[in-house]
Design a protein around this motif. Structure first.
Motif, PDB file in Angstrom:
ATOM      1  N   VAL A 109     -51.641  36.272  18.793  1.00 47.27           N
ATOM      2  CA  VAL A 109     -52.361  35.820  20.034  1.00 47.27           C
ATOM      3  C   VAL A 109     -53.431  37.454  20.267  1.00 47.27           C
ATOM      4  CG1 VAL A 109     -51.155  37.193  22.357  1.00 47.27           C
ATOM      5  CG2 VAL A 109     -49.735  36.061  21.033  1.00 47.27           C
ATOM      6  N   ALA A 110     -53.394  38.153  19.608  1.00 44.71           N
ATOM      7  CA  ALA A 110     -54.677  38.936  19.405  1.00 44.71           C
ATOM      8  C   ALA A 110     -55.829  38.105  18.884  1.00 44.71           C
ATOM      9  CB  ALA A 110     -54.433  40.262  18.591  1.00 44.71           C
ATOM     10  N   ARG A 111     -55.535  37.655  17.583  1.00 47.46           N
ATOM     11  CA  ARG A 111     -56.322  36.698  17.014  1.00 47.46           C
ATOM     12  C   ARG A 111     -57.713  35.531  18.125  1.00 47.46           C
ATOM     13  NH1 ARG A 111     -57.026  32.063  13.270  1.00 47.46           N
ATOM     14  NH2 ARG A 111     -58.945  32.789  11.812  1.00 47.46           N
ATOM     15  N   GLN A 112     -56.323  35.075  19.229  1.00 47.90           N
ATOM     16  CA  GLN A 112     -56.595  33.970  19.889  1.00 47.90           C
ATOM     17  C   GLN A 112     -57.405  34.437  21.029  1.00 47.90           C
ATOM     18  OE1 GLN A 112     -52.433  32.308  20.241  1.00 47.90           O
ATOM     19  NE2 GLN A 112     -53.327  30.468  19.190  1.00 47.90           N
ATOM     20  N   PHE A 113     -57.221  35.438  21.603  1.00 47.35           N
ATOM     21  CA  PHE A 113     -57.747  36.113  22.715  1.00 47.35           C
ATOM     22  C   PHE A 113     -59.041  37.134  21.720  1.00 47.35           C
ATOM     23  CE2 PHE A 113     -53.277  35.965  25.391  1.00 47.35           C
ATOM     24  CZ  PHE A 113     -54.481  35.886  25.838  1.00 47.35           C
ATOM     25  N   PHE A 166     -56.797  44.960  18.081  1.00 54.80           N
ATOM     26  CA  PHE A 166     -58.255  44.715  19.014  1.00 54.80           C
ATOM     27  C   PHE A 166     -58.732  46.201  18.516  1.00 54.80           C
ATOM     28  CE2 PHE A 166     -55.518  42.635  22.055  1.00 54.80           C
ATOM     29  CZ  PHE A 166     -56.223  40.974  22.103  1.00 54.80           C
ATOM     30  N   ASP A 167     -58.538  47.340  18.158  1.00 52.97           N
ATOM     31  CA  ASP A 167     -59.222  48.582  18.618  1.00 52.97           C
ATOM     32  C   ASP A 167     -59.914  48.826  17.004  1.00 52.97           C
ATOM     33  OD1 ASP A 167     -58.966  48.834  20.787  1.00 52.97           O
ATOM     34  OD2 ASP A 167     -57.172  50.380  20.924  1.00 52.97           O
ATOM     35  N   SER A 168     -58.761  48.039  15.906  1.00 53.42           N
ATOM     36  CA  SER A 168     -59.153  47.983  14.631  1.00 53.42           C
ATOM     37  C   SER A 168     -61.119  47.560  13.945  1.00 53.42           C
ATOM     38  CB  SER A 168     -58.648  47.022  13.369  1.00 53.42           C
ATOM     39  OG  SER A 168     -58.707  45.691  13.806  1.00 53.42           O
ATOM     40  N   TRP A 169     -61.715  47.335  14.477  1.00 49.59           N
ATOM     41  CA  TRP A 169     -63.049  47.091  14.097  1.00 49.59           C
ATOM     42  C   TRP A 169     -63.387  48.157  15.193  1.00 49.59           C
ATOM     43  CZ3 TRP A 169     -65.952  43.161  12.131  1.00 49.59           C
ATOM     44  CH2 TRP A 169     -65.222  42.081  11.186  1.00 49.59           C
ATOM     45  N   ASP A 170     -63.491  49.422  14.413  1.00 50.17           N
ATOM     46  CA  ASP A 170     -64.001  50.755  15.100  1.00 50.17           C
ATOM     47  C   ASP A 170     -65.114  50.813  15.362  1.00 50.17           C
ATOM     48  OD1 ASP A 170     -64.311  51.053  12.573  1.00 50.17           O
ATOM     49  OD2 ASP A 170     -62.973  52.817  12.386  1.00 50.17           O
ATOM     50  N   GLY A 171     -66.546  50.011  15.515  1.00 53.28           N
ATOM     51  CA  GLY A 171     -67.559  50.093  15.525  1.00 53.28           C
ATOM     52  C   GLY A 171     -68.700  50.285  14.146  1.00 53.28           C
ATOM     53  N   SER A 172     -67.893  49.755  13.118  1.00 54.91           N
ATOM     54  CA  SER A 172     -68.673  50.056  11.687  1.00 54.91           C
ATOM     55  C   SER A 172     -69.620  49.146  11.950  1.00 54.91           C
ATOM     56  CB  SER A 172     -67.225  49.410  10.923  1.00 54.91           C
ATOM     57  OG  SER A 172     -66.392  49.883  10.803  1.00 54.91           O
ATOM     58  N   GLU A 173     -70.415  49.593  11.170  1.00 55.47           N
ATOM     59  CA  GLU A 173     -72.497  49.233  10.772  1.00 55.47           C
ATOM     60  C   GLU A 173     -72.107  47.640  10.215  1.00 55.47           C
ATOM     61  OE1 GLU A 173     -76.311  50.388  10.134  1.00 55.47           O
ATOM     62  OE2 GLU A 173     -74.250  52.012  10.014  1.00 55.47           O
ATOM     63  N   ILE A 174     -72.653  46.791  10.813  1.00 56.26           N
ATOM     64  CA  ILE A 174     -72.878  45.912  10.365  1.00 56.26           C
ATOM     65  C   ILE A 174     -74.553  45.847   9.095  1.00 56.26           C
ATOM     66  CG2 ILE A 174     -73.082  43.312  10.189  1.00 56.26           C
ATOM     67  CD1 ILE A 174     -71.205  42.627  12.188  1.00 56.26           C
ATOM     68  N   VAL A 175     -74.940  45.734   8.417  1.00 55.21           N
ATOM     69  CA  VAL A 175     -76.310  45.944   7.765  1.00 55.21           C
ATOM     70  C   VAL A 175     -75.907  44.393   7.115  1.00 55.21           C
ATOM     71  CG1 VAL A 175     -77.375  47.223   5.989  1.00 55.21           C
ATOM     72  CG2 VAL A 175     -75.756  48.553   6.846  1.00 55.21           C
ATOM     73  N   ALA A 176     -78.022  44.525   7.099  1.00 57.52           N
ATOM     74  CA  ALA A 176     -78.148  43.016   6.706  1.00 57.52           C
ATOM     75  C   ALA A 176     -79.299  43.745   5.349  1.00 57.52           C
ATOM     76  CB  ALA A 176     -79.485  42.524   7.630  1.00 57.52           C
ATOM     77  N   ALA A 191     -58.850  46.565   8.984  1.00 53.63           N
ATOM     78  CA  ALA A 191     -57.380  46.931   8.665  1.00 53.63           C
ATOM     79  C   ALA A 191     -56.878  47.679   9.748  1.00 53.63           C
ATOM     80  CB  ALA A 191     -57.871  48.281   7.688  1.00 53.63           C
ATOM     81  N   PHE A 192     -55.016  47.192   9.463  1.00 53.94           N
ATOM     82  CA  PHE A 192     -54.212  48.070  10.412  1.00 53.94           C
ATOM     83  C   PHE A 192     -52.919  48.019   9.917  1.00 53.94           C
ATOM     84  CE2 PHE A 192     -53.854  42.855  10.310  1.00 53.94           C
ATOM     85  CZ  PHE A 192     -52.739  42.791  10.094  1.00 53.94           C
ATOM     86  N   ALA A 193     -52.203  48.472  10.163  1.00 60.30           N
ATOM     87  CA  ALA A 193     -50.270  48.750   9.799  1.00 60.30           C
ATOM     88  C   ALA A 193     -49.903  49.058  10.924  1.00 60.30           C
ATOM     89  CB  ALA A 193     -50.048  50.298   8.362  1.00 60.30           C
ATOM     90  N   HIS A 194     -48.797  48.159  11.086  1.00 61.03           N
ATOM     91  CA  HIS A 194     -47.977  49.232  12.098  1.00 61.03           C
ATOM     92  C   HIS A 194     -46.244  48.362  11.519  1.00 61.03           C
ATOM     93  CE1 HIS A 194     -46.291  48.622  15.820  1.00 61.03           C
ATOM     94  NE2 HIS A 194     -45.237  47.766  15.597  1.00 61.03           N
ATOM     95  N   ARG A 204     -55.641  43.297   7.800  1.00 60.58           N
ATOM     96  CA  ARG A 204     -56.914  43.232   7.961  1.00 60.58           C
ATOM     97  C   ARG A 204     -57.346  42.181   9.135  1.00 60.58           C
ATOM     98  NH1 ARG A 204     -61.708  46.041   5.683  1.00 60.58           N
ATOM     99  NH2 ARG A 204     -60.014  46.392   4.313  1.00 60.58           N
ATOM    100  N   PHE A 205     -57.355  42.448  10.286  1.00 59.75           N
ATOM    101  CA  PHE A 205     -58.320  41.525  11.390  1.00 59.75           C
ATOM    102  C   PHE A 205     -59.211  40.840  11.651  1.00 59.75           C
ATOM    103  CE2 PHE A 205     -58.572  41.581  16.131  1.00 59.75           C
ATOM    104  CZ  PHE A 205     -57.327  39.957  16.230  1.00 59.75           C
ATOM    105  N   ASN A 206     -59.157  39.977  11.576  1.00 57.20           N
ATOM    106  CA  ASN A 206     -60.491  38.626  11.140  1.00 57.20           C
ATOM    107  C   ASN A 206     -61.643  38.457  12.006  1.00 57.20           C
ATOM    108  OD1 ASN A 206     -59.199  37.132  11.868  1.00 57.20           O
ATOM    109  ND2 ASN A 206     -59.196  35.394   9.963  1.00 57.20           N
ATOM    110  N   VAL A 207     -61.694  39.685  13.422  1.00 57.03           N
ATOM    111  CA  VAL A 207     -62.239  38.853  14.462  1.00 57.03           C
ATOM    112  C   VAL A 207     -62.646  40.315  14.950  1.00 57.03           C
ATOM    113  CG1 VAL A 207     -62.314  38.217  16.683  1.00 57.03           C
ATOM    114  CG2 VAL A 207     -60.373  37.280  15.550  1.00 57.03           C
ATOM    115  N   PRO A 208     -64.203  40.500  15.186  1.00 54.39           N
ATOM    116  CA  PRO A 208     -64.556  41.978  15.092  1.00 54.39           C
ATOM    117  C   PRO A 208     -63.947  41.929  16.546  1.00 54.39           C
ATOM    118  CG  PRO A 208     -66.152  40.265  14.358  1.00 54.39           C
ATOM    119  CD  PRO A 208     -64.844  39.506  14.672  1.00 54.39           C
TER     120      PRO A 208
END
Length: 454
Positions: A109-113, A166-176, A191-194, A204-208
């Motif tokens: 559900v999280a991935r779809q939304f 949703f919050d697992s991408w915590d603003g990590s910087e993307i570098v080119a 990364a997540f663990a519940h 690991r959640f795969n949607v930024p």
């Protein structure tokens, strides 16, 4: 002497698909499954500058007396598919979908939304509901049923877990990097663990992180559990009280629960569903409203509705005749399967007794009784009368706005957009243009985690 500030009204629209408010016999009625119908409705809502459109969801075709219920015979399309397609043909209108918490998993559900929120550039919303019957659950798992207390427990944990994703991408910087392409500097992203009662997942959640951080969360339900669930974690709740006294009582009750969760009144919007019938004059509208009710409750529909209470085959009864003299059949096995209205009648014998008294007192037939005991239109009148009624209810804290439910698919919203909306705009209580790009902007909601740098 100080006065309360004028509240801005929130308005949305429910696509009038598979429900008992729809009048299919009207020559203007169209398909509730053709994409053109969804496009027409969505573009009308966006032209009117409404906050969002809302799609309900049916996870199984409803049955009655061993046959598919008549409103379901053309099927019920998938919510995510329709909303994703609408994202491509609209620009600002919010896209709200009902997705069940009883039979879905948090990662999926999280991935779809999150994906829908990216595709729509921040316009996604999730109406979190539970499912109450094993009949629906058979589509998902053997004995697919949860007791009432477990349904809400699972819903709370599913929503909490989805928020962790949703919050697992915590603003990590993307570098080119010219050699290897883009890469993440922070390897913890996603990364997540519940570990919980209902879910034990790690990965690991795969949607930024999406434009809204999280989709807007809605809750629909009037039970004690539903009100508490909304106060704890929802951004908006669908109410069912469209009158002043009932609306104010519901509004005060739900908003009064927010403080114990560290929330303020403006963090939860209360938006009752509202039907409407418009006319050039109030008298014309009331005459039309009476005819609409008779079209909504045909003789066949009245008998089917009565069967929900009597739990018997009543097809031999005349809808224009008196109520059955036999009592309801009480038991767990119901003649109507997958029908939410069955839950309304906790004591069928008492309901039958009250209805007989009403029918005798007013000399009502079966059809007339069903019309009298089911919901009338919320707003009936000229455009000026309806605009004034909506504004009065919102300013009196009976609601923060309304979710409009036309009785015609898909053009039933058109006349409201063309007549009532301009009057609300003239009063200064409804926007003339969208001021923001996301649904959170439309609803005046902050982005979760924004103050923490997420």
């Amino acid at each position: 002497m100080s006065t309360a500030p004028i509240k801005q009204i929130h308005l949305a629209a429910h696509f009038p698909g598979v429900n008992n408010t729809t009048v299919w016999s009207d020559p203007a009625a169209g398909s509730h499954i053709d994409f053109d119908s969804f496009v027409h409705f969505a573009r009308t809502a966006e032209r009117a500058k409404l906050d969002f459109l809302f799609l309900a969801e049916g996870l199984r075709l409803r049955e009655q007396g061993g046959r598919i219920y008549d409103l379901d015979v053309v099927g019920r399309p998938d919510t995510f598919t329709v909303l994703a397609a609408l994202a491509a043909v609209t620009d600002r209108i919010g896209l709200t979908g009902t997705i069940n918490s009883t039979f879905n998993e948090p990662y999926e559900v999280a991935r779809q939304f999150a994906s829908l929120d990216h595709l729509s550039e921040g316009r996604a919303a999730w109406n979190v509901v539970t499912s109450w019957d094993a009949f629906t659950g058979e589509n998902f798992r053997r004995g697919g049923f949860l007791p009432r207390e477990d349904r809400y427990s699972r819903a709370r944990e599913l929503l909490a877990t989805a928020n962790e994703l949703f919050d697992s991408w915590d603003g990590s910087e993307i570098v080119a990097d010219a050699g290897s392409g883009a890469f993440l500097r922070d390897v913890r992203a996603g990364a997540f663990a519940h570990r919980g009662q209902h879910f034990d997942i790690e990965g690991r959640f795969n949607v930024p992180r999406s434009p809204q951080g999280r989709p807007v969360i809605f809750q629909a339900g009037d039970s004690e559990e539903g009100r508490e669930f909304a106060a704890a974690g929802a951004d908006a709740i669908f109410g069912r009280y469209g009158t002043l006294d009932e609306g104010r009582a519901f509004y005060a009750d739900v908003k009064g629960r927010l403080a114990k969760y560290g929330r303020t009144h403006d963090q939860l919007k209360i938006l009752p569903a509202a039907t409407f019938v418009l006319g050039d004059t109030d008298a014309e509208a009331h005459e039309s409203a009476h005819e609409v009710r008779r079209l909504q409750v045909s003789g066949q529909t009245a008998i089917k509705y009565l069967e929900h209470v009597w739990n018997r085959d009543l097809s031999a009864y005349d809808p224009d005749g008196p109520l059955p003299d036999i009592d309801p059949e009480v038991g767990e096995n119901t003649i109507a399967l997958g029908r939410a209205s069955v839950r309304q009648f906790r004591d069928p014998l008492e309901t039958a007794r009250q209805w007989r008294e009403l029918a005798r007192a007013k000399n009502l037939s079966i059809r007339e009784l069903v019309i009298a005991t089911t919901a009338d239109q919320t707003f009936v009148g000229s455009a000026a009368t309806i605009a004034e009624s909506i504004d009065e209810l919102v300013q009196a804290d009976a609601a923060d706005g309304f979710i409009l439910v036309p009785h015609i698919t898909p053009g039933g919203l058109d006349v409201f957009a063309d007549t009532v909306i301009p009057l609300l705009q003239e009063k200064g209580v409804f926007r003339t243009e969208y001021e923001g790009a996301t649904l959170r902007d439309h609803l005046g909601l902050s982005v979760p985690g924004a103050d923490q740098g997420l």
